[in-house]
Design an enzyme around this catalytic site. Structure first.
Site, PDB file in Angstrom:
ATOM      1  N   GLU A  88      -7.897  -8.654  -5.657  1.00 25.30           N
ATOM      2  CA  GLU A  88      -7.430  -7.712  -6.715  1.00 25.30           C
ATOM      3  C   GLU A  88      -7.250  -8.282  -8.083  1.00 25.30           C
ATOM      4  O   GLU A  88      -6.463  -8.326  -8.850  1.00 25.30           O
ATOM      5  CB  GLU A  88      -6.166  -7.281  -6.313  1.00 25.30           C
ATOM      6  CG  GLU A  88      -6.382  -6.053  -4.967  1.00 25.30           C
ATOM      7  CD  GLU A  88      -5.084  -5.865  -4.203  1.00 25.30           C
ATOM      8  OE1 GLU A  88      -4.000  -6.185  -5.072  1.00 25.30           O
ATOM      9  OE2 GLU A  88      -5.301  -5.566  -3.064  1.00 25.30           O
ATOM     10  N   GLU A 101      -9.383  -2.590   4.455  1.00 29.75           N
ATOM     11  CA  GLU A 101      -8.007  -2.355   4.638  1.00 29.75           C
ATOM     12  C   GLU A 101      -7.854  -0.949   4.647  1.00 29.75           C
ATOM     13  O   GLU A 101      -7.070  -0.376   3.957  1.00 29.75           O
ATOM     14  CB  GLU A 101      -7.044  -2.969   3.177  1.00 29.75           C
ATOM     15  CG  GLU A 101      -7.319  -4.255   3.007  1.00 29.75           C
ATOM     16  CD  GLU A 101      -6.464  -4.841   1.945  1.00 29.75           C
ATOM     17  OE1 GLU A 101      -5.560  -4.028   1.646  1.00 29.75           O
ATOM     18  OE2 GLU A 101      -6.655  -5.776   1.436  1.00 29.75           O
TER      19      GLU A 101
HETATM   20  O1  G3I Z   1       9.612 -10.464   4.150  1.00 33.05           O
HETATM   21  C1  G3I Z   1      10.552  -9.472   3.693  1.00 33.05           C
HETATM   22  C2  G3I Z   1      11.723  -9.508   4.480  1.00 33.05           C
HETATM   23  O2  G3I Z   1      12.535 -10.565   4.516  1.00 33.05           O
HETATM   24  C3  G3I Z   1      12.651  -8.460   4.298  1.00 33.05           C
HETATM   25  O3  G3I Z   1      13.735  -8.154   4.962  1.00 33.05           O
HETATM   26  C4  G3I Z   1      11.952  -6.785   4.014  1.00 33.05           C
HETATM   27  C5  G3I Z   1      12.788  -5.961   3.423  1.00 33.05           C
HETATM   28  O4  G3I Z   1      11.986  -4.722   3.122  1.00 33.05           O
HETATM   29  O5  G3I Z   1      11.136  -7.227   3.003  1.00 33.05           O
HETATM   30  C6  G3I Z   1       9.991  -8.186   3.501  1.00 33.05           C
HETATM   31  O6  G3I Z   1       8.940  -8.117   2.672  1.00 33.05           O
HETATM   32  C7  G3I Z   1       7.942  -7.193   2.740  1.00 33.05           C
HETATM   33  C8  G3I Z   1       6.649  -7.602   3.178  1.00 33.05           C
HETATM   34  O7  G3I Z   1       5.809  -6.788   2.984  1.00 33.05           O
HETATM   35  C9  G3I Z   1       6.520  -8.343   4.610  1.00 33.05           C
HETATM   36  O8  G3I Z   1       6.650  -7.235   5.526  1.00 33.05           O
HETATM   37  C10 G3I Z   1       8.153  -6.531   1.353  1.00 33.05           C
HETATM   38  O9  G3I Z   1       9.171  -5.999   0.942  1.00 33.05           O
HETATM   39  C11 G3I Z   1       6.722  -5.704   1.078  1.00 33.05           C
HETATM   40  O10 G3I Z   1       6.695  -5.210  -0.269  1.00 33.05           O
HETATM   41  C12 G3I Z   1       5.461  -6.233   1.604  1.00 33.05           C
HETATM   42  O11 G3I Z   1       4.831  -5.337   1.331  1.00 33.05           O
HETATM   43  C13 G3I Z   1       3.407  -5.799   1.710  1.00 33.05           C
HETATM   44  C14 G3I Z   1       2.487  -5.650   0.409  1.00 33.05           C
HETATM   45  O12 G3I Z   1       1.309  -5.833   0.690  1.00 33.05           O
HETATM   46  C15 G3I Z   1       2.810  -6.275  -0.723  1.00 33.05           C
HETATM   47  O13 G3I Z   1       1.904  -6.078  -1.912  1.00 33.05           O
HETATM   48  C16 G3I Z   1       2.591  -4.986   2.712  1.00 33.05           C
HETATM   49  O14 G3I Z   1       3.228  -5.113   3.987  1.00 33.05           O
HETATM   50  C17 G3I Z   1       1.031  -5.182   3.014  1.00 33.05           C
HETATM   51  O15 G3I Z   1       0.688  -4.011   3.579  1.00 33.05           O
HETATM   52  C18 G3I Z   1       0.580  -4.955   1.601  1.00 33.05           C
HETATM   53  O16 G3I Z   1      -1.061  -5.261   1.699  1.00 33.05           O
HETATM   54  C19 G3I Z   1      -1.598  -5.154   0.474  1.00 33.05           C
HETATM   55  C20 G3I Z   1      -2.828  -6.216   0.571  1.00 33.05           C
HETATM   56  O17 G3I Z   1      -2.457  -7.462   0.855  1.00 33.05           O
HETATM   57  C21 G3I Z   1      -3.825  -6.297  -0.379  1.00 33.05           C
HETATM   58  N1  G3I Z   1      -4.402  -4.949  -0.748  1.00 33.05           N
HETATM   59  C22 G3I Z   1      -3.414  -3.982  -0.782  1.00 33.05           C
HETATM   60  C23 G3I Z   1      -2.216  -3.803   0.253  1.00 33.05           C
HETATM   61  C24 G3I Z   1      -1.533  -2.685   0.496  1.00 33.05           C
HETATM   62  O18 G3I Z   1      -0.556  -2.817  -0.633  1.00 33.05           O
END
Ligand code: G3I
Length: 474
Positions: free
Chosen positions: A286, A393
C-alpha cells in the site's frame, strides 16, 4: 487421458487452418509470408516456415491478420517477431472483443513475445494489426512475424486457494485460535492450500523494540502450515501501518541512511529467518493513494519514493530465490492508483529490480464489487510486464446491501466467483487468498458477514462458488 489433455489435442488439430487475410487489405509481402503457413507443432497457430532464415511475414500496413480457431485453456499467445525497418514498429493483438494488447518488438533480431491472455474453451478470433503508422511510412515499417503459437495451460495447473489466519484473537474468540481450536483447524486444513498470517509478520509484532525480534506467533503459524503441507504468504515486510513506536516516534529523528539501515536489518532478518519456509513475500504494501500519489508514511517521508525500490533490492539480496510482491488495495480496478502501480512496476522491471508479482487485494462489498472482466483485464495488464499476479486479501462485505440474508449470500457468491474465474482464466494468476475464514473472525466485523464460512464454520454459497470457479475437486 484427462479431459484437458483430450481437449488440448483436439484443439491442436484445429490449428491447421490457414490465416485469413482479407484480400482488399492484404499486401503482397504479408500474403506471401502467411500463405506459406503450415502447422509444424501441436499448438502452432500461424507459421511462416521460411523465417528467420528467409522471407518473414510482415503485417500489412492497413487492415489486419485474423484467424478463427477452436481452442481450450490457452494461457498465452507467443509471437516470434522482430522490428521492421522502423523502431516505431508496434502491433495490436486482440482476442475476440477483449481489450487489445499493444506489443512492441524488443529488437531487430528474432525474439519471442509472450502475450498473457485469457482464452476460455470454444471458438475464438485472434487478430493482429499494426499500430498506426506515420503517413507515407514504408511497407517495411510494420513488425515482421515468424510465428504465432498458442501455449496451452499446463493440464496440471491449478490456482491455490489461501486464507488469512490469526494466531491470536484480540476479542478472545476461541474460533480464532487456529492452532488450538479443532473446528477452525479442521476447516482451514480441509478447505485451503495456503496461509497468510493476518498480522503476525508485521513489524509491530516482530520487532517491537529495536533489534529485539519476536517470532513466536508467526513461527507457530508457520509450523502449523508447513507441518500440514500448506504454502505461506509472507505479509508484509514494509508497510506504513502497524509499526512500533520506536520507528514512528524515534528518540533521534531518522535520516534517510539511518532509516534505510533499519529497513535493511528488518527485511534481511525476517526473510532469512523464514528462508526455505516462506517463498512468497509482500515486500511493500500500500504505497499509493487512490489518486496515484504516494501515501505518506515514515518510509516515504524520510527515505523518499525510492523506498519501494530499496525494499525490493534488499529483499532480493536477502533471499534471491523468493518471489517478491507489491501488494495494494483496489489494485484490481483500473484507475489512477492502478496506473501508478503499473508505472512503478514497469520502471522497476525495466531497471532490473527483482519485482516478481502484484497483489490485488480485492477487499470489496456488495455495493460495487469488480466484475470478472475488470479483474481479468487487471491481471492481464500486470502479467504483460512478466509479473505474477495474485488476489491477496479478498472479502465481500454485505451489511449495507438490500435483500434477505440468502439473497445477500447469493450475491456475495457471485462476487467471489467473478474474482475466482478471472484468476482461473489467466495463467499468471496463481493464488486467490481470502482475508479470513469465518464471519466470526474478520477485521470488518461479524455483521458484514464477508467471508466464505459462516460464524459456525459452515460453508456459505461463497465457498461453493470459489471451489467451483477454481475447479477444485475435479
Ligand atoms: O494486538 C492488539 C491487542 O493487543 C489489543 O488487545 C486489541 C484491541 O482491539 O488490538 C490488537 O491489535 C489489533 C490488530 O489488528 C491485531 O488483531 C488492532 O487493534 C487492529 O487495528 C488490527 O487490525 C488489522 C489491520 O490490518 C491493521 O491495519 C487487521 O486485523 C488486519 O486484517 C488488517 O489487514 C490489512 C492488511 O494488512 C493490508 N491490507 C488491508 C487489510 C485490512 O485493513
Amino acid at each position: 487421458m484427462t479431459p484437458r489433455r483430450a481437449a488440448a489435442l483436439s484443439w491442436a488439430a484445429a490449428c491447421g487452418l490457414a490465416l485469413s487475410i482479407p484480400a482488399a487489405q492484404a499486401d503482397p509481402v504479408a500474403a506471401r509470408g502467411f500463405a506459406a503457413a503450415t502447422m509444424s507443432g501441436p499448438h502452432r497457430l500461424v507459421s511462416d516456415t521460411s523465417a528467420p532464415s528467409g522471407q518473414p511475414a510482415q503485417l500489412p500496413t492497413r487492415g489486419e491478420l485474423s484467424k478463427r480457431v477452436d481452442l481450450l485453456d490457452t494461457k498465452a499467445v507467443v509471437i516470434t517477431l522482430r522490428r521492421g525497418c522502423s523502431h516505431r514498429a508496434r502491433l495490436w493483438l486482440r482476442m475476440d472483443r477483449s481489450r487489445p494488447l499493444l506489443i512492441t518488438p524488443g529488437s531487430d533480431s528474432w525474439h519471442t513475445f509472450q502475450a498473457p491472455t485469457s482464452i476460455a474453451a470454444g471458438w475464438h478470433t485472434i487478430r493482429l494489426r499494426p499500430a498506426r503508422l506515420r503517413r507515407r511510412a514504408p511497407l517495411c515499417a510494420t513488425p515482421e512475424i515468424d510465428r504465432v503459437d498458442l501455449l496451452p495451460r499446463d493440464p496440471g495447473a491449478h490456482v491455490l486457494l489461501g486464507a488469512a489466519v490469526r494466531s491470536q484473537d484480540p476479542a478472545a474468540n476461541p474460533l480464532a485460535q487456529v492452532t488450538a481450536n479443532p473446528q477452525y483447524r479442521t476447516t482451514f486444513l480441509a478447505s485451503f492450500d495456503s496461509l497468510t498470517p493476518e498480522n503476525e509478520l508485521k513489524m509491530l509484532y516482530v520487532e517491537p523494540r529495536r533489534e529485539d525480534y519476536t517470532f513466536g506467533d508467526a513461527d507457530s503459524l508457520a509450523s502449523f502450515a508447513l507441518s500440514n503441507n500448506k504454502a505461506i504468504r509472507g505479509h508484509a515486510l514494509v508497510i506504513g501501518s502497524q509499526l512500533p513506536d520506536w520507528v514512528t516516534h524515534p528518540a533521534i529523528p531518522w535520516t534517510r541512511n539511518t532509516l534505510l539501515s533499519v529497513m535493511q536489518d528488518y527485511i534481511a532478518t525476517v526473510m532469512r529467518h523464514y528462508a526455505g519456509q516462506i517463498h512468497t513475500w509482500d515486500v511493500v504494501n500500500e504505497a499509493f493513494n487512490d489518486d496515484g500519489s504516494y501515501r505518506h508514511n515514515v518510509w516515504y517521508d524520510v527515505i523518499g519514493p525510492d523506498y519501494v525500490e530499496q525494499a525490493f533490492r534488499i529483499a532480493h539480496a536477502a533471499d534471491p530465490t523468493a518471489t517478491l510482491f507489491y501488494n495494494d488495495i483496489a489494485a484490481e480496478r483500473s484507475g489512477l492508483k492502478q496506473s501508478a502501480i503499473y508505472a512503478m512496476a514497469a520502471d522497476l522491471r525495466n531497471r532490473g529490480v527483482a519485482l516478481n508479482g502484484i497483489g490485488l487485494q480485492n477487499h470489496t462489498d456488495l455495493g460495487g464489487y469488480p466484475d470478472r472482466a475488470t479483474i481479468e483485464d487487471s491481471i492481464i495488464r500486470f502479467a504483460q510486464l512478466g509479473l505474477d499476479v495474485e488476489i491477496t486479501e479478498m472479502d465481500v462485505g454485505t451489511a449495507s446491501a438490500a435483500g434477505t440474508p440468502s439473497e445477500r449470500a447469493a450475491a456475495q457468491a457471485t462476487a467471489y466467483a467473478a474474482a475466482a474465474t478471472a484468476c482461473w482464466d489467466v495463467a499468471a494468476c496463481r493464488r486467490l487468498t481470502v482475508w479470513g475464514i469465518t464471519d466470526a473472525v474478520t477485521w470488518l466485523g461479524t455483521e458484514e458477514a464477508p467471508l466464505p464460512f459462516d460464524v459456525s464454520l459452515h460453508p456459505k454459497p461463497a465457498y461453493l462458488a470459489l471451489t467451483h470457479a477454481l475447479h477444485r475437486g475435479l
